[in-house]
Enzyme design. Structure first.
Site, PDB file in Angstrom:
ATOM      1  N   LYS A   2       0.837  -1.208   0.000  1.00 20.52           N
ATOM      2  CA  LYS A   2       0.000   0.000   0.000  1.00 20.52           C
ATOM      3  C   LYS A   2       0.863   1.245   0.000  1.00 20.52           C
ATOM      4  O   LYS A   2       0.346   2.359   0.000  1.00 20.52           O
ATOM      5  CB  LYS A   2      -0.897   0.033   1.241  1.00 20.52           C
ATOM      6  CG  LYS A   2      -1.997  -1.023   1.275  1.00 20.52           C
ATOM      7  CD  LYS A   2      -2.805  -0.878   2.567  1.00 20.52           C
ATOM      8  CE  LYS A   2      -3.890  -1.896   2.699  1.00 20.52           C
ATOM      9  NZ  LYS A   2      -5.204  -1.415   2.273  1.00 20.52           N
TER      10      LYS A   2
ATOM     11  N   LYS B 285       2.405   2.496   2.409  1.00 19.76           N
ATOM     12  CA  LYS B 285       2.265   3.322   3.609  1.00 19.76           C
ATOM     13  C   LYS B 285       2.422   2.504   4.892  1.00 19.76           C
ATOM     14  O   LYS B 285       2.016   1.334   4.957  1.00 19.76           O
ATOM     15  CB  LYS B 285       0.973   4.128   3.657  1.00 19.76           C
ATOM     16  CG  LYS B 285      -0.181   3.455   3.101  1.00 19.76           C
ATOM     17  CD  LYS B 285      -1.404   4.278   2.923  1.00 19.76           C
ATOM     18  CE  LYS B 285      -2.455   3.279   2.477  1.00 19.76           C
ATOM     19  NZ  LYS B 285      -3.541   3.772   1.793  1.00 19.76           N
TER      20      LYS B 285
HETATM   21  N1  CTP Z   1     -13.207  -3.315   3.253  1.00 18.44           N
HETATM   22  C1  CTP Z   1     -14.568  -3.188   2.936  1.00 18.44           C
HETATM   23  N2  CTP Z   1     -15.131  -1.935   2.849  1.00 18.44           N
HETATM   24  C2  CTP Z   1     -14.377  -0.831   3.063  1.00 18.44           C
HETATM   25  C3  CTP Z   1     -12.998  -0.944   3.382  1.00 18.44           C
HETATM   26  C4  CTP Z   1     -12.438  -2.215   3.468  1.00 18.44           C
HETATM   27  O1  CTP Z   1     -15.253  -4.184   2.725  1.00 18.44           O
HETATM   28  N3  CTP Z   1     -14.948   0.371   2.937  1.00 18.44           N
HETATM   29  C5  CTP Z   1     -12.602  -4.655   3.306  1.00 18.44           C
HETATM   30  C6  CTP Z   1     -11.610  -4.895   2.175  1.00 18.44           C
HETATM   31  O2  CTP Z   1     -12.288  -5.314   1.009  1.00 18.44           O
HETATM   32  C7  CTP Z   1     -10.719  -5.978   2.746  1.00 18.44           C
HETATM   33  C8  CTP Z   1     -10.715  -5.654   4.240  1.00 18.44           C
HETATM   34  O3  CTP Z   1     -11.830  -4.783   4.482  1.00 18.44           O
HETATM   35  O4  CTP Z   1     -11.339  -7.255   2.541  1.00 18.44           O
HETATM   36  C9  CTP Z   1      -9.432  -4.999   4.707  1.00 18.44           C
HETATM   37  O5  CTP Z   1      -9.281  -3.828   3.977  1.00 18.44           O
HETATM   38  P1  CTP Z   1      -8.135  -2.750   4.238  1.00 18.44           P
HETATM   39  O6  CTP Z   1      -7.315  -2.634   2.999  1.00 18.44           O
HETATM   40  O7  CTP Z   1      -7.442  -3.010   5.498  1.00 18.44           O
HETATM   41  O8  CTP Z   1      -9.044  -1.423   4.444  1.00 18.44           O
HETATM   42  P2  CTP Z   1      -9.122  -0.029   3.680  1.00 18.44           P
HETATM   43  O9  CTP Z   1      -9.961   0.889   4.489  1.00 18.44           O
HETATM   44  O10 CTP Z   1      -9.581  -0.261   2.248  1.00 18.44           O
HETATM   45  O11 CTP Z   1      -7.608   0.470   3.717  1.00 18.44           O
HETATM   46  P3  CTP Z   1      -6.753   1.439   2.768  1.00 18.44           P
HETATM   47  O12 CTP Z   1      -7.483   2.728   2.613  1.00 18.44           O
HETATM   48  O13 CTP Z   1      -5.446   1.565   3.499  1.00 18.44           O
HETATM   49  O14 CTP Z   1      -6.566   0.686   1.442  1.00 18.44           O
END
Ligand code: CTP
Length: 142
Positions: free
Chosen positions: A49, A51
């Site tokens: 990612k 980050k």
């Molecule tokens: N997920 C989800 N709905 C969201 C955010 C995340 O269903 N709004 C799900 C993703 O599809 C994944 C899991 O949660 O199966 C973990 O996602 P993660 O990448 O940790 O969360 P994000 O909020 O999408 O993080 P980032 O912005 O860093 O990509």
């Protein structure tokens, strides 16, 4: 009454836990008796990612473990995230869950082919629109 699946697995970074993550866990728990969550390492987040998580892997493990929808959680290595059959050595899950943003990805297509051979299902739940860790951390509060 027992549910459709016995043990379900989902993996992710789950930094700065938000309602999108909770929706995923709650949807998973509706269809499996026991929900296991694999927490990706800080190194994974930096590599994939680009980050460093706000909360480190131990903190994220502690937060996710405390949820009532989650039965157990452990940290998963980058190798285990890339090849989820490796996680079977630690936990005999019969379904893998993910948010729908991963549907159609190369990684999940590969995992699907591996799981078809051993009879493990993959179930996608709708990604919760309008919220992500990245958006939250960028969001202005005033
Ligand atoms: N997920 C989800 N709905 C969201 C955010 C995340 O269903 N709004 C799900 C993703 O599809 C994944 C899991 O949660 O199966 C973990 O996602 P993660 O990448 O940790 O969360 P994000 O909020 O999408 O993080 P980032 O912005 O860093 O990509």
């Amino acid at each position: 009454m027992s549910k459709q699946y016995s043990v379900g697995l989902t993996t992710g970074v789950f930094d700065v836990l938000h309602p999108g993550h909770l929706n995923l866990f709650e949807n998973c728990k509706k269809v499996c008796d026991k929900l296991v969550v694999g927490i990706c390492t800080d190194e994974y987040s930096i590599r994939y990612k680009n980050k460093k998580p706000l909360f480190n892997e131990e903190e994220r493990l502690r937060i996710v473990s405390s949820l009532k929808s989650v039965d157990s959680a452990f940290i998963v290595s980058i190798d285990e995230v890339e090849d989820k059959t490796l996680i079977l050595d630690r936990c005999r899950f019969d379904v893998l869950f993910s948010g729908s943003d991963w549907q159609g990805s190369e990684r999940f297509a590969h995992t699907q082919a591996q799981f078809d051979e051993i009879g493990i299902d993959i179930v996608f739940f709708p990604y919760t629109a309008g919220i992500s860790t990245t958006d939250l951390l960028d969001r202005k509060r005033l």
